[in-house]
Enzyme design. Structure first.
Site, PDB file in Angstrom:
ATOM      1  N   LYS A  44       5.471 -18.481  47.860  1.00 26.89           N
ATOM      2  CA  LYS A  44       5.381 -19.267  48.415  1.00 26.89           C
ATOM      3  C   LYS A  44       4.700 -19.721  49.588  1.00 26.89           C
ATOM      4  O   LYS A  44       3.604 -20.582  50.199  1.00 26.89           O
ATOM      5  CB  LYS A  44       6.907 -20.223  48.627  1.00 26.89           C
ATOM      6  CG  LYS A  44       7.342 -20.383  46.964  1.00 26.89           C
ATOM      7  CD  LYS A  44       9.298 -21.166  48.140  1.00 26.89           C
ATOM      8  CE  LYS A  44       9.246 -22.400  46.219  1.00 26.89           C
ATOM      9  NZ  LYS A  44      10.415 -22.196  46.705  1.00 26.89           N
TER      10      LYS A  44
ATOM     11  N   SER B 273      14.861 -26.186  45.919  1.00 26.79           N
ATOM     12  CA  SER B 273      14.274 -25.652  46.588  1.00 26.79           C
ATOM     13  C   SER B 273      13.391 -26.316  47.567  1.00 26.79           C
ATOM     14  O   SER B 273      12.940 -26.346  48.826  1.00 26.79           O
ATOM     15  CB  SER B 273      13.502 -25.102  46.396  1.00 26.79           C
ATOM     16  OG  SER B 273      11.902 -24.939  45.776  1.00 26.79           O
TER      17      SER B 273
END
Length: 803
Positions: free
Chosen positions: A724, A681
């Site tokens: 996140k 990611s």
């Protein structure tokens, strides 16, 4: 006798549970004052009285609607005063009559009646009557054998009479039939139909009495056997006492048997336990095997078979309790309220197993306790971290030394009910070894299609777990085995926002620590601004455990000051917070104080929640080497190589050296080098940091990004977006670049985060370029090739070394 067809006015007597048939004599007691007056009035006016049955036995003062319409006109033959103030009346039934009207006087009853004529039997009916009489006699003969004890004169008259009218009234008058059946027979005017109805009743009574006799016979046989066993046990007890043997296994076995029969168990389970009792009765009381069986029986009998706590299925009460104990956690609360609503509507058992997944300290364990309180269930917590033996879940065979049941059954025993809430804490920490896989043993426990007959190895009898409400917790749901994961409904809990931490500390943590440290709210106070500073500069976590420890530290130091007499009232403010906790540990609201080339802010997900992951890139003169530092995993390194290959593919469009990968070394570093990092990611973050180092254009310091990159520059979706985003919000990030396919995941992001952070979806890396840099990247002019301009970075390094 010839009946009149005109209305007749007579005193009336309401009969309770008694029916007098014409041409029969009956003796009964009269106790009600109105009934006594009706009898006296009848004697005064010629001894005729109308006997009418009342529908409900308990009615004290019946009205017309409480009485049947058809009764019997009778002649009072004799009255006698009996003990208790009652009158015993002997009356002879004369004829049927239908009540037309009832006069309910204060002290007695009178009625207008119409004689109820007997229907004349025709010749054809008489032939049918002969066959019917024979059938009734056969049925009566069977009935008399089954019931027994009928007077001989009654039996003789019924078996010898050929008068159908006589039999249709004599049989119901002298048999113990239901009151309603006698009343129905009385209301039939045709004697042939009466006899047919009597035949039906006799047939039904024979079947019922036969079944009753069979049941009684079985009961007597069972009682006889139990009495025999009891006598034998008593004899063995006496013999044991005479021999001086105080421990009598037969007496002990009898006590166990009584307890087993009292349990609501299946016949199979009872037989299993009784077989163990039988073994015990044949063993010396001091033998090892007897001790094993005795321990087994004591444990099984201590289980709460059939015991349930009263559940509170009040949605408003549950919502009040959940909101009182916890701030936030809206998804969990909503799911529990949905469960209560479904249970109220359907009345069914528990369906899905809930798994609360999230970083440490966000309240997974404590919310389970609040759920139990809101539902009125007992609460038991099982810590599964480090459990690696299958027998911990399913139990050991009782033949082994030190055998014991599994944690699940033991939790039910501890709760004392069959419908507790059992929290399976840290289910993702289960591990298997040569002793078996405990996660596989949990498959049956957490499967609603199987756990109604869960069989523990120690119990050896099935135990119903379908009423148990199971809630599991995990830090990392991906670590849960797939078959076990499939049986649970996973609810992801993200970290708390700054405001949520403030509210939790204000409402719960400060009050709790005041109590634990022996302080009063009037003695010690933490101002709101100091609490915000504590959250921002002294903690950096998804949950609130570290926050609670810091508050506890402040409380302890305050308690010491109060005891030393330094102050009688303490107020913690931003100015004096450092006196209690030292210098601030973290800088608030920003990662980098200024924009720099070669640095981009990425986002990562860990078991402890979301984290910010800066990526640093340095371009040095060299021979085309690529260095990785920061304890990067294989997938992370592959993302770096993909980023370099993509930049090479677009280098002819940018004002950079086409052969930078040959003429220089690229050093890629992720700070906090001791922490392992892996995953795809960070792809667009790595690409952005490399481009910034190559072009000299800085990346915005208030922007973070996450997304996987392909060799063609496509931005692919990632996981853990809500965690996140929470991490970025905690550090003051204002903009986040996310893959376009993750837009649907914004529904899971906290509302406060969505209000304060801008999310920009990107499907291609060109969109990242348009938003991430402080200025436009330099574009190469046509037919121009330009070598990489590295001296600036080198000069900077040389200047630094010179200092």
């Amino acid at each position: 006798m010839e009946l009149e067809t005109n209305l007749v006015h007579l005193p009336a007597l309401a009969m309770r549970g008694i029916v007098l048939f014409p041409n029969n004599t009956l003796s009964f007691d009269v106790g009600r004052e109105k009934s006594k007056k009706s009898v006296a009035l009848s004697i005064e006016k010629g001894r005729l009285i109308f006997l009418i049955g009342q529908k409900d036995f308990v009615t004290v003062d019946p009205s017309k609607s409480d009485l049947y319409r058809v009764g019997t006109v009778a002649e009072i033959k004799q009255t006698v005063n009996v003990r208790g103030g009652n009158i015993r009346v002997v009356a002879e039934g004369l004829y049927r009559a239908k009540m037309i009207d009832l006069f309910n006087y204060p002290d007695h009853l009178e009625a207008d009646i119409l004689p109820y004529p007997e229907k004349v039997v025709r010749l054809k009916d008489e032939r049918e009557a002969g066959a019917l009489i024979r059938s009734v006699r056969v049925l009566f003969s069977e009935y008399s054998k089954v019931i027994g004890g009928l007077p001989k004169d009654v039996t003789l008259r019924i078996m010898t009479s050929e008068d159908i009218r006589f039999l249709s009234e004599y049989i119901p008058a002298n048999l113990m039939l239901k009151y309603e059946d006698k009343q129905r027979i009385l209301e039939v005017s045709n004697c042939l139909l009466r006899l047919q109805y009597i035949a039906e009743i006799l047939d039904g009574e024979i079947n019922v009495l036969t079944l009753e006799n069979e049941i009684l016979s079985k009961v007597r046989t069972s009682i006889d056997k139990n009495q025999r066993d009891y006598m034998l046990r008593e004899q063995m007890r006496v013999i044991a006492e005479e021999l001086g043997e105080t421990d009598n296994p037969f007496e002990e076995a009898g006590e166990y048997e009584d307890k087993i029969w009292a349990l609501p168990l299946s016949e199979e389970a009872k037989n299993k336990l009784l077989s163990e009792v039988k073994k015990l009765s044949k063993m010396p009381s001091n033998s090892h095997d007897a001790a094993v069986i005795r321990s087994y029986l004591d444990y099984v009998l201590a289980l709460p078979f059939g015991v349930k706590s009263v559940e509170k299925n009040d949605i408003l009460y549950a919502e009040k309790i959940l909101n009182r104990d916890h701030y936030g956690l809206s998804k969990v609360k909503e799911r529990i309220l949905e469960t209560i609503a479904v249970k109220n509507r359907s009345g069914g058992k528990n369906t899905n197993i809930i798994c609360l997944s999230g970083p440490p300290g966000v309240g997974k364990t404590s919310i389970a306790k609040s759920i139990a309180s809101s539902l009125g269930r007992k609460y038991v917590r099982l810590a599964l971290g480090g459990v690696h033996d299958e027998a911990e879940i399913r139990g050991h065979r009782k033949t082994y030394i030190g055998a014991m049941p599994g944690k699940i059954i033991d939790a039910v025993k501890t709760a004392g009910t069959t419908n507790p809430l059992i929290l399976l804490d840290e289910i993702d920490k289960l591990s298997g070894d040569y002793k078996g896989d405990p996660s596989s043993a949990l498959l049956e426990v957490l499967d609603k299609e199987q756990n109604f007959s869960f069989k523990d190895n120690y119990l050896e009898i099935p135990f119903d777990l379908s009423d148990v409400m199971f809630i599991t917790t995990a830090n990392n749901s991906s670590a849960i085995p797939a078959p076990l994961y499939d049986r649970m409904e996973v609810i992801e809990l993200e970290g708390y926002t700054r405001e949520e931490k403030f509210q939790i500390a204000k409402r719960h943590l400060i009050k709790k620590q005041l109590s634990e440290n022996g302080l009063k709210a009037s003695e010690m106070k933490i101002t709101d601004s100091a609490l915000y500073l504590l959250i921002d500069c002294y903690t950096r976590e998804a949950g609130v455990r570290e926050l609670e420890r810091k508050i506890s530290s402040v409380m302890r130091k305050s308690a010491k000051k109060l005891c030393d007499g330094v102050s009688d009232k303490i107020s913690v403010t931003p100015k004096n917070l450092s006196d209690y906790l030292g210098a601030p540990i973290y800088l608030p609201d920003e990662i980098f104080p200024k924009t720099e080339t070669g640095i981009a802010t990425g986002l990562a997900w860990t078991a402890a929640g979301g984290e910010v992951l800066p990526i640093e890139v340095l371009i040095l003169k060299g021979s085309g080497k690529t260095e990785f530092t920061g304890k990067l995993g294989d997938v992370f390194k592959e993302s770096c190589l993909s980023a370099i290959s993509y930049i090479r593919s677009i280098s002819d469009k940018l004002d950079i050296d086409n052969e930078f990968y040959k003429n220089c070394d690229i050093h890629i570093h992720a700070p906090e080098a001791a922490t392992p990092k892996d995953g795809p990611s960070a792809g667009i973050t790595i690409t952005t940091a490399i481009l910034s180092a190559l072009t000299g254009v800085p990346v915005r310091n208030d922007i973070a990004m996450t997304g996987e990159i392909t060799l063609k520059g496509k931005v692919l979706p990632i996981g853990g977006l809500s965690q996140k985003a929470m991490a970025a919000h905690r550090l003051g990030i204002k903009t986040i670049l996310i893959p376009s396919k993750n837009v649907k995941d914004l529904e899971e992001v906290d509302e406060k985060v969505k209000k304060e952070v801008a999310f920009i979806p990107c499907s291609d890396y060109s969109e990242v370029i348009a938003n991430a840099f402080t200025s436009s990247l330099p574009i190469r002019k046509k037919s121009e090739t330009k070598p990489l301009n590295i001296p600036d970075a080198t000069k900077n390094n040389e200047a630094f070394m010179a200092q």
